[in-house]
Design a protein around this motif. Structure first.
Motif, PDB file in Angstrom:
ATOM      1  N   LEU A 101      38.043  46.030  51.239  1.00 54.40           N
ATOM      2  CA  LEU A 101      39.464  46.294  51.080  1.00 54.40           C
ATOM      3  C   LEU A 101      40.140  45.241  50.206  1.00 54.40           C
ATOM      4  CD1 LEU A 101      42.160  47.676  51.750  1.00 54.40           C
ATOM      5  CD2 LEU A 101      42.175  46.406  53.917  1.00 54.40           C
ATOM      6  N   VAL A 102      39.965  43.969  50.534  1.00 56.90           N
ATOM      7  CA  VAL A 102      40.678  42.927  49.778  1.00 56.90           C
ATOM      8  C   VAL A 102      40.106  42.773  48.374  1.00 56.90           C
ATOM      9  CG1 VAL A 102      41.382  41.683  51.857  1.00 56.90           C
ATOM     10  CG2 VAL A 102      39.268  41.048  50.701  1.00 56.90           C
ATOM     11  N   ARG A 103      38.826  43.044  48.190  1.00 55.24           N
ATOM     12  CA  ARG A 103      38.272  42.973  46.839  1.00 55.24           C
ATOM     13  C   ARG A 103      38.938  44.008  45.938  1.00 55.24           C
ATOM     14  NH1 ARG A 103      33.952  40.290  44.923  1.00 55.24           N
ATOM     15  NH2 ARG A 103      32.957  39.894  46.943  1.00 55.24           N
ATOM     16  N   GLU A 104      39.179  45.200  46.502  1.00 56.22           N
ATOM     17  CA  GLU A 104      39.851  46.245  45.741  1.00 56.22           C
ATOM     18  C   GLU A 104      41.342  45.940  45.584  1.00 56.22           C
ATOM     19  OE1 GLU A 104      40.663  51.081  45.951  1.00 56.22           O
ATOM     20  OE2 GLU A 104      39.100  50.165  47.189  1.00 56.22           O
ATOM     21  N   MET A 105      41.980  45.420  46.635  1.00 56.17           N
ATOM     22  CA  MET A 105      43.419  45.128  46.588  1.00 56.17           C
ATOM     23  C   MET A 105      43.768  44.141  45.487  1.00 56.17           C
ATOM     24  SD  MET A 105      44.334  44.827  50.644  1.00 56.17           S
ATOM     25  CE  MET A 105      45.707  43.738  50.314  1.00 56.17           C
ATOM     26  N   TYR A 106      42.930  43.115  45.312  1.00 57.98           N
ATOM     27  CA  TYR A 106      43.220  42.057  44.354  1.00 57.98           C
ATOM     28  C   TYR A 106      42.310  42.089  43.131  1.00 57.98           C
ATOM     29  CZ  TYR A 106      45.658  40.288  48.476  1.00 57.98           C
ATOM     30  OH  TYR A 106      46.463  40.171  49.579  1.00 57.98           O
ATOM     31  N   ASN A 107      41.493  43.132  43.036  1.00 57.33           N
ATOM     32  CA  ASN A 107      40.583  43.262  41.909  1.00 57.33           C
ATOM     33  C   ASN A 107      39.723  42.009  41.756  1.00 57.33           C
ATOM     34  OD1 ASN A 107      39.433  44.659  39.763  1.00 57.33           O
ATOM     35  ND2 ASN A 107      40.923  43.875  38.273  1.00 57.33           N
ATOM     36  N   VAL A 108      39.116  41.584  42.861  1.00 52.26           N
ATOM     37  CA  VAL A 108      38.317  40.363  42.895  1.00 52.26           C
ATOM     38  C   VAL A 108      36.952  40.642  42.274  1.00 52.26           C
ATOM     39  CG1 VAL A 108      37.294  38.588  44.359  1.00 52.26           C
ATOM     40  CG2 VAL A 108      39.489  39.618  44.990  1.00 52.26           C
ATOM     41  N   PRO A 109      36.557  39.895  41.259  1.00 54.78           N
ATOM     42  CA  PRO A 109      35.253  40.144  40.630  1.00 54.78           C
ATOM     43  C   PRO A 109      34.102  39.843  41.574  1.00 54.78           C
ATOM     44  CG  PRO A 109      36.255  38.132  39.772  1.00 54.78           C
ATOM     45  CD  PRO A 109      37.296  38.801  40.605  1.00 54.78           C
ATOM     46  N   GLU A 110      32.983  40.491  41.341  1.00 59.80           N
ATOM     47  CA  GLU A 110      31.826  40.375  42.222  1.00 59.80           C
ATOM     48  C   GLU A 110      31.250  38.967  42.254  1.00 59.80           C
ATOM     49  OE1 GLU A 110      30.525  42.464  44.360  1.00 59.80           O
ATOM     50  OE2 GLU A 110      31.970  44.056  43.906  1.00 59.80           O
TER      51      GLU A 110
END
Length: 356
Positions: A101-110
């Motif tokens: 969820l938070v990776r998508e919310m903030y567009n966090v790179p892998e």
């Protein structure tokens, strides 16, 4: 960067309008008298009662809507225990879901490693929540040996970090009351009662955070209940979060991500003449855990103002936060004042300039 002429400063009670609820008396007195821990900061001292009242009104509205029968801190504690039991058999799935969820919310790179555990920590000291990259770079000078003159020279760095800390906490509070709705369908598959419980807990905790002033507890060596902590290790591109339930895990991951972004503006020896021991002094002064309650009072209003003037979602605010972190203290506090208190006159233009 221009700042408009100060508008009339009203006390906390006047800023509430027709709301009859009132926070702990000491909190109100410190706001009205500008006697809070950040009173020397040019942003927080501008109009602290208005800054805090906006968030308190939101907390009251949320509490009335989600808890029509009322409640108290014990109600929140019992709900937390109930939710921990409800989540226990699905911890791994919830931990993975929080990261997703938070990776998508903030567009966090892998390449940024996110770790999330549904686990209670007894104190923030269990997980050091500051970047530890410089801990081993000791040049022999102790923090306590800094002269008063040098401490004064470092003050702008401290005040800048306090503002950025409020951005971090403001984001986290904004998200933890509702971000779980973005994965409502999957949460309902785990347990259809979770969302309702999350709603009640968030409303109760936010509301009663205003009804109990925590600083005297710290003065006596006591500590309020710790719901979650996080650790950011920039050198390893790693963010760790621990929380007692799913919304707290989102809260701590959000804090970690925004904190990670703000490290773009951490002073260093080459650019700012700040050595590792002086940097530790800045952290020690700006990151006091006993001050966290005040960031929860001030930060959400600042975060919402950033979202509104930028007219973007959370994921698109990340580059803006990075640019804010690279400002000097004077430009940062003026920018935040304009965005919060004068959005139409100055804030939108200031934001557009920053966005480029």
């Amino acid at each position: 960067m221009a700042v408009a002429e100060l508008r009339e400063v009203r006390d906390f009670r006047e800023n509430l309008g027709d709301i009859n609820d009132t926070p702990d008396r000491t909190i109100v007195e410190k706001l009205n008298g500008n006697e809070h821990p950040f009173f020397e900061n040019e942003f927080f001292s501008n109009n602290p009662s208005a800054l805090a009242a906006d968030e308190f009104k939101r907390c009251v509205e949320l509490y009335r809507r989600r808890c029509p029968q009322g409640g108290n801190p014990m109600t929140a504690m019992m709900l937390m225990q109930e939710v921990m039991r409800m989540e226990d058999s699905d911890k791994e799935e919830l931990q993975d879901l929080a990261i997703e969820l938070v990776r998508e919310m903030y567009n966090v790179p892998e390449e940024i490693d996110l770790n999330a555990l549904l686990e209670q920590k007894n104190s923030p000291q269990d997980v050091d929540d500051s970047d530890d990259d410089d801990d081993d770079d000791d040049d022999g000078e102790e923090v306590e040996d800094l002269s008063d003159e040098r401490k004064l020279e470092l003050k702008d760095f401290i005040e800048k970090r306090r503002i950025l800390n409020s951005v971090v906490h403001g984001c986290a509070v904004h998200q933890w009351t509702s971000a779980y709705y973005l994965v409502q369908e999957r949460l309902n598959e785990i347990n259809p009662d979770l969302i309702g419980k999350y709603n009640e807990i968030a409303a109760l905790v936010n509301y009663f955070n205003w009804m109990i002033y925590f600083e005297p507890m710290f003065d006596m060596g006591q500590m309020p209940m710790v719901q979650g902590v996080n650790k950011v290790t920039v050198s390893e591109q790693k963010i760790e979060a621990y929380g007692i339930n799913f919304p707290v895990l989102i809260h701590e991951l959000s804090k970690g991500i925004i904190d990670y972004i703000t490290t773009a503006g951490v002073p260093n020896l080459e650019d700012d003449g700040v050595n590792p021991q002086e940097l530790q002094y800045i952290y020690d002064e700006a990151d006091k855990y006993s001050h966290e309650q005040w960031h929860y009072f001030f930060g959400p209003t600042l975060w919402r103002a950033l979202l509104e003037t930028a007219d973007v979602g959370s994921e698109d605010l990340i580059p803006i936060i990075r640019k804010m972190s690279e400002m000097n203290y004077e430009d940062l506090h003026e920018f935040c004042n304009n965005v919060v208190f004068y959005p139409e006159e100055l804030g939108i233009n200031a934001m557009n300039e920053l966005k480029g």
